[in-house]
Design a protein around this motif. Structure first.
Motif: not given
Length: 214
Positions: A112, A116, A130, A133, A137, A151, A197, A199
């Motif tokens: 991703s 996002a 964005y 995504k 997601d 991400r 999920s 970053d």
């Protein structure tokens, strides 16, 4: 584990397919759009399957059949308009999820974009990307698939360090594509990444250690 890489001809996809092709525990199937791309992978000993994200779910299901996991690292690219972003980054991703469920493939890793998941942190210059995504997601998280959503921050072509930082809400940062590919590879079987999920930017922690601490 046999891994289908969607977007195998992209920069992350190429690094990932090459890495998985030499992995002791995995085999790789590179999904490409046209015959012209086949020779590049064949010269590296990488198996390919031709399918189009703008095609049907049935076509994608046939491409996925026999695999154990899917990595979606495809993108419409920065030179296309919002229409292609919608068709590839959103609808193409969702169709791949639908095809995975129909084919009985449970493991799905999505590449991703940093933050996002948080609208207030979107990059206004590429807002349609964005949006695509964000909703792709969300569909993945609401599916029956065992997902990991990665991400990454700004992507670099420099050599990877093997050290990263992961978290739910990281500051803007950068990361070599090589380290993104390595993080994907580790995430395939790392239990701490399942139904998570996060970053991803360059950091100080070895990849396995960082993911184990999620």
């Amino acid at each position: 584990m046999k891994v289908l890489v969607v977007g195998a001809n992209g920069q992350i996809g190429q690094k990932l397919t090459e890495m998985l092709n030499t992995h002791e525990e995995h085999t790789v199937l590179a999904m490409i759009r046209n015959q012209n791309q086949k020779e590049v992978f064949a010269n590296k000993g990488i198996e390919t399957v031709i399918a189009d994200l703008e095609g049907s779910v049935t076509e994608l299901q046939q491409a996925i059949k026999g695999c154990d996991a899917i990595v979606f690292t495809a993108g419409s690219g920065g030179s296309t308009g919002a229409d292609k972003t919608l068709l590839i980054d959103l609808d193409g991703a969702v169709k791949t999820m639908e095809a995975a469920e129909l084919a009985g493939v449970d493991r799905f890793i999505m590449v991703s974009a940093l933050q996002a998941n948080n609208r207030e942190n979107w990059n206004e210059a590429i807002k349609p990307y964005y949006v695509a995504k964000h909703y792709a997601d969300r569909v993945l998280m609401q599916s029956n698939l065992t997902y990991t959503i990665i991400r990454p921050g700004g992507l670099l072509n420099e050599q990877g360090t093997g050290k990263i930082s992961v978290g739910e809400k990281l500051e803007r940062g950068f990361i070599p594509r090589e380290d993104v590919a390595k993080t994907i590879g580790e995430s395939l079987t790392n239990e701490h990444t399942k139904n998570r999920s996060f970053d991803l930017v360059a950091g100080k922690d070895p990849i396995t250690e960082a993911l184990n601490n999620l």
